[in-house]
Design an enzyme around this catalytic site. Structure first.
Site, PDB file in Angstrom:
ATOM      1  N   CYS A 194      40.568  66.637  -8.185  1.00 61.85           N
ATOM      2  CA  CYS A 194      40.768  66.749  -9.630  1.00 61.85           C
ATOM      3  C   CYS A 194      42.113  66.214 -10.125  1.00 61.85           C
ATOM      4  O   CYS A 194      42.138  65.461 -11.124  1.00 61.85           O
ATOM      5  CB  CYS A 194      40.498  68.164 -10.115  1.00 61.85           C
ATOM      6  SG  CYS A 194      40.949  69.491  -9.025  1.00 61.85           S
ATOM      7  N   LYS A 247      33.236  79.421 -13.200  1.00 60.97           N
ATOM      8  CA  LYS A 247      32.292  78.515 -12.542  1.00 60.97           C
ATOM      9  C   LYS A 247      30.866  79.026 -12.693  1.00 60.97           C
ATOM     10  O   LYS A 247      30.630  80.231 -12.775  1.00 60.97           O
ATOM     11  CB  LYS A 247      32.584  78.417 -11.035  1.00 60.97           C
ATOM     12  CG  LYS A 247      33.984  78.034 -10.643  1.00 60.97           C
ATOM     13  CD  LYS A 247      34.069  77.861  -9.137  1.00 60.97           C
ATOM     14  CE  LYS A 247      33.845  79.154  -8.389  1.00 60.97           C
ATOM     15  NZ  LYS A 247      33.811  78.973  -6.918  1.00 60.97           N
ATOM     16  N   ARG A 285      41.525  69.897   4.555  1.00 57.70           N
ATOM     17  CA  ARG A 285      41.936  71.275   4.300  1.00 57.70           C
ATOM     18  C   ARG A 285      42.296  71.951   5.616  1.00 57.70           C
ATOM     19  O   ARG A 285      41.537  71.907   6.578  1.00 57.70           O
ATOM     20  CB  ARG A 285      40.834  72.037   3.562  1.00 57.70           C
ATOM     21  CG  ARG A 285      40.582  71.422   2.188  1.00 57.70           C
ATOM     22  CD  ARG A 285      39.524  72.132   1.387  1.00 57.70           C
ATOM     23  NE  ARG A 285      39.339  71.467   0.094  1.00 57.70           N
ATOM     24  CZ  ARG A 285      38.386  71.759  -0.772  1.00 57.70           C
ATOM     25  NH1 ARG A 285      37.523  72.722  -0.488  1.00 57.70           N
ATOM     26  NH2 ARG A 285      38.297  71.104  -1.913  1.00 57.70           N
ATOM     27  N   GLN A 309      33.367  65.181  -0.231  1.00 61.08           N
ATOM     28  CA  GLN A 309      32.819  65.911  -1.373  1.00 61.08           C
ATOM     29  C   GLN A 309      32.197  64.958  -2.384  1.00 61.08           C
ATOM     30  O   GLN A 309      32.772  63.916  -2.698  1.00 61.08           O
ATOM     31  CB  GLN A 309      33.936  66.715  -2.041  1.00 61.08           C
ATOM     32  CG  GLN A 309      33.466  67.880  -2.866  1.00 61.08           C
ATOM     33  CD  GLN A 309      34.608  68.840  -3.150  1.00 61.08           C
ATOM     34  OE1 GLN A 309      35.633  68.474  -3.710  1.00 61.08           O
ATOM     35  NE2 GLN A 309      34.438  70.085  -2.761  1.00 61.08           N
ATOM     36  N   ASP A 328      32.158  64.788  -5.559  1.00 59.98           N
ATOM     37  CA  ASP A 328      32.910  65.399  -6.654  1.00 59.98           C
ATOM     38  C   ASP A 328      32.750  64.596  -7.932  1.00 59.98           C
ATOM     39  O   ASP A 328      32.565  63.376  -7.907  1.00 59.98           O
ATOM     40  CB  ASP A 328      34.387  65.430  -6.264  1.00 59.98           C
ATOM     41  CG  ASP A 328      35.071  66.690  -6.749  1.00 59.98           C
ATOM     42  OD1 ASP A 328      34.444  67.438  -7.504  1.00 59.98           O
ATOM     43  OD2 ASP A 328      36.231  66.898  -6.368  1.00 59.98           O
ATOM     44  N   HIS A 361      34.365  70.189 -13.954  1.00 59.03           N
ATOM     45  CA  HIS A 361      34.278  69.869 -12.524  1.00 59.03           C
ATOM     46  C   HIS A 361      32.834  70.088 -12.091  1.00 59.03           C
ATOM     47  O   HIS A 361      32.219  71.086 -12.451  1.00 59.03           O
ATOM     48  CB  HIS A 361      35.169  70.793 -11.699  1.00 59.03           C
ATOM     49  CG  HIS A 361      36.607  70.823 -12.119  1.00 59.03           C
ATOM     50  ND1 HIS A 361      37.630  70.422 -11.295  1.00 59.03           N
ATOM     51  CD2 HIS A 361      37.210  71.236 -13.273  1.00 59.03           C
ATOM     52  CE1 HIS A 361      38.784  70.589 -11.907  1.00 59.03           C
ATOM     53  NE2 HIS A 361      38.555  71.091 -13.116  1.00 59.03           N
ATOM     54  N   HIS A 411      34.402  64.650 -12.199  1.00 64.03           N
ATOM     55  CA  HIS A 411      35.158  65.268 -13.277  1.00 64.03           C
ATOM     56  C   HIS A 411      34.814  64.561 -14.572  1.00 64.03           C
ATOM     57  O   HIS A 411      34.996  63.350 -14.700  1.00 64.03           O
ATOM     58  CB  HIS A 411      36.659  65.217 -12.986  1.00 64.03           C
ATOM     59  CG  HIS A 411      37.017  65.981 -11.752  1.00 64.03           C
ATOM     60  ND1 HIS A 411      37.086  65.385 -10.504  1.00 64.03           N
ATOM     61  CD2 HIS A 411      37.244  67.302 -11.562  1.00 64.03           C
ATOM     62  CE1 HIS A 411      37.375  66.314  -9.609  1.00 64.03           C
ATOM     63  NE2 HIS A 411      37.477  67.476 -10.220  1.00 64.03           N
TER      64      HIS A 411
END
Length: 598
Positions: A293, A427, A323, A341, A343, A473, A345
């Site tokens: 992000c 979320k 991570r 991921q 992902d 997100h 945005h």
């Protein structure tokens, strides 16, 4: 089990049965080992456990004996009797039990409860006694052991567990068990446990030749074979093509980021423990990227001034993130240190939140249905009273109101759970149930009013003034690695035809059929059907058996007859044997099977 469901579970008869059975197990253990030191024994999602400091390691024979003693205790019809007492009285009662004494100190000070959880106020100290056993406990319990079915209990495994989860504290032996209201429920549970072992993606990953872990590379860093990479490619290509159809654009933002960006976004303060150690070069501190992000928001900012007419902008990326998970928490593909991921945005105006939520929702529904995850629930994850959440009540209230409104307008049924939000916003988490009834959190949609403001994102509104965009997100499958682990177990490695890394294997009966087999493979490749030729010098039946073990959807046996008539002898991984079929007819069948899964 989500927190809200666990709270409801605590009020159930099944919870009381399991909690009471944990006490009965502790009594049976003390009968066998009179010097045993007892720690804690709560009911958990699918059973219970109790931690012990014992004079020797337990054996399977010990568990059988303890279980038999438990049944005798249950048949004694002993009542569970609660008693309230002072801290000094409790200390005298448990004077030879150091773990209980530590818990009593915590209860007296308001520090920790009997399960080792933080307390805000002093609590009443109580015990429960049944038969000859007394334990420090708040309950709840059944009224008497007669409410427990002795034929519906089972001790499962023994594991090591540090006292209070602290590796500097004593290592205890944790006995796991379960209990149900009927033997039939227990039998179904045990079947699912055995089936889960057969479906374990770590086991199947090796057997199917999909991925490996190596000490030479490091824990939590999977290595994918050509078949495993093909699976990844098919999965990621499907999401990429689908979200492109929904209007998402793909970007790329690299693997390393200056630490300062994470300080600005708030990730450093709330996420630094999950980041790999810093890398310093010429007084600049870098971090391996643990999330996308801040990079996507920086890209939005660097692209220049934005008008409301450009919004929404939807940036999607298949990025490998890093991570620093604790070694003890790594679990096959479902908990790794390098994860890719899917992902996205979305930068939008406040008025666009509802329509963008619906767009993401429809995308998630389409993808989950493709993978046959049709049974799923949605959790509205909110802030808790404690935890790492950015303090900005106004923005939190706006985000929660916007997300709740979007879910209501979409007609989405959901349940709420405090303490499960991201540190920057609420979320909507999609929790899918697999064929064994296990819950997996997969997709998520999050509303963020906080990071865009912290990073200075703006657009020019219809009024000619600068405004801060909202960021939504969104992840459809979460991470490729974790989703693949779930999918392997969901299908037991027998992937739908569209997803199978090898869709057909061509098996020549003799060497003289090799040329024809390879010509079939070339034609299948031109049709977009993934295939291999098994040209080993093994017998045909052995090749068929190996292909079935590899869970390949189609086996195409070719010999003299097939060569003469442009056919293949079709066999299926299910064991069915449709027999000779024209090559063209097979291609039509395979394409139909692939398209029906879409």
């Amino acid at each position: 089990m989500p927190k809200l469901e666990f709270v409801r579970y605590q009020d159930s008869l099944l919870y009381r049965i399991r909690h009471s059975t944990a006490h009965i197990m502790a009594e049976a253990v003390r009968e066998k080992f009179p010097t045993a030191k007892i720690a804690i024994g709560p009911a958990i999602d699918d059973g219970f456990y109790y931690d012990f400091d014992l004079p020797r390691p337990l054996t399977p024979e010990d568990l059988s004996g303890i279980e038999e003693s438990m049944r005798k205790i249950i048949k004694g019809n002993h009542k569970f009797i609660q008693k309230t007492l002072s801290a000094d009285e409790a200390r005298k009662l448990f004077e030879d039990q150091p773990f209980k004494l530590e818990l009593i100190d915590g209860l007296e000070s308001g520090g920790l409860d009997e399960d080792g959880n933080p307390m805000t106020d002093k609590v009443e100290i109580s015990t429960f006694t049944h038969d000859t056993f007394t334990d420090l406990c708040r309950g709840p319990h059944v009224e008497s052991t007669s409410q427990i079915n002795p034929d519906a209990i089972k001790l499962l495994t023994v594991a090591g567990a540090y006292w209070r989860g602290d590796e500097k504290r004593p290592m205890l032996q944790r006995i796991y068990g379960t209990a149900f209201t009927s033997p039939a429920e227990l039998e179904e549970f045990l079947w699912k446990q055995e089936e889960a072992k057969k479906r374990d993606h770590r086991k199947l990953g090796k057997e199917l030749g999909l991925f490996y872990f190596s000490d030479d590379v490091g824990p939590g860093l999977p290595l994918f074979t050509p078949k495993g990479e093909m699976l990844r490619h098919v999965m990621e290509s499907y999401v990429r093509e689908t979200q492109t159809r929904y209007g998402y654009q793909h970007v790329w933002t690299g693997h390393v980021v200056k630490e300062d960006l994470y300080r600005k976004s708030g990730h450093y303060d709330n996420y630094k423990d999950a980041m790999f150690p810093p890398m310093v070069d010429e007084n600049i501190t870098f971090r391996l990227k643990p999330m996308n992000c801040p990079s996507h928001m920086t890209l939005f900012k660097e692209m220049g001034r934005h008008s409301y007419r450009e919004l929404p902008l939807r940036f999607a990326e298949f990025a490998t993130l890093y991570r620093y998970e604790k070694t003890g928490e790594l679990t096959g593909l479902t908990r790794v240190r390098s994860l890719t991921q899917d992902d996205c945005h979305t930068f939008c105006t406040p008025d666009q939140i509802g329509s963008e939520f619906l767009l993401a929702l429809n995308l998630i529904r389409e993808v989950l249905n493709r993978y046959r995850f049709t049974d799923y629930r949605v959790r509205l994850s909110l802030r808790g009273k404690t935890g790492k959440f950015v303090k900005d009540d106004e923005k939190w209230d706006k985000a929660e109101s916007a997300l709740r409104s979007s879910m209501d307008k979409a007609g989405l049924e959901y349940f709420e759970a405090e303490g499960e939000a991201a540190f920057y916003g609420p979320k909507a988490d999609f929790i899918a149930r697999d064929v064994l009834g296990r819950d997996w959190q997969l997709s998520t949609i999050q509303v963020d009013f906080i990071q865009p403001s912290r990073l200075g994102l703006t657009y020019i509104g219809e009024d000619g003034a600068e405004h801060t965009p909202v960021v939504i997100h969104r992840a459809v499958t979460g991470s490729t690695e974790r989703f693949l682990g779930v999918v392997i177990e969901h299908f037991a490695g027998a992937f739908p035809v569209w997803l199978a890394p090898v869709q057909a294997v061509i098996i020549p009966i003799a060497d003289r059929h090799l040329e024809y087999a390879h010509s079939i493979q070339i034609k299948l490749k031109a049709e977009g059907i993934r295939s291999e030729v098994d040209d080993r010098s093994e017998r045909m039946n052995a090749k068929i058996r190996d292909a079935q073990n590899q869970k390949i959807p189609y086996m195409l046996v070719v010999g003299d007859k097939e060569m003469e008539q442009d056919q293949v002898a079709l066999r299926l991984r299910s064991g069915e044997n449709p027999g000779p079929i024209g090559y063209t007819d097979f291609v039509l069948r395979a394409k139909k099977d692939i398209s029906e899964a879409k």
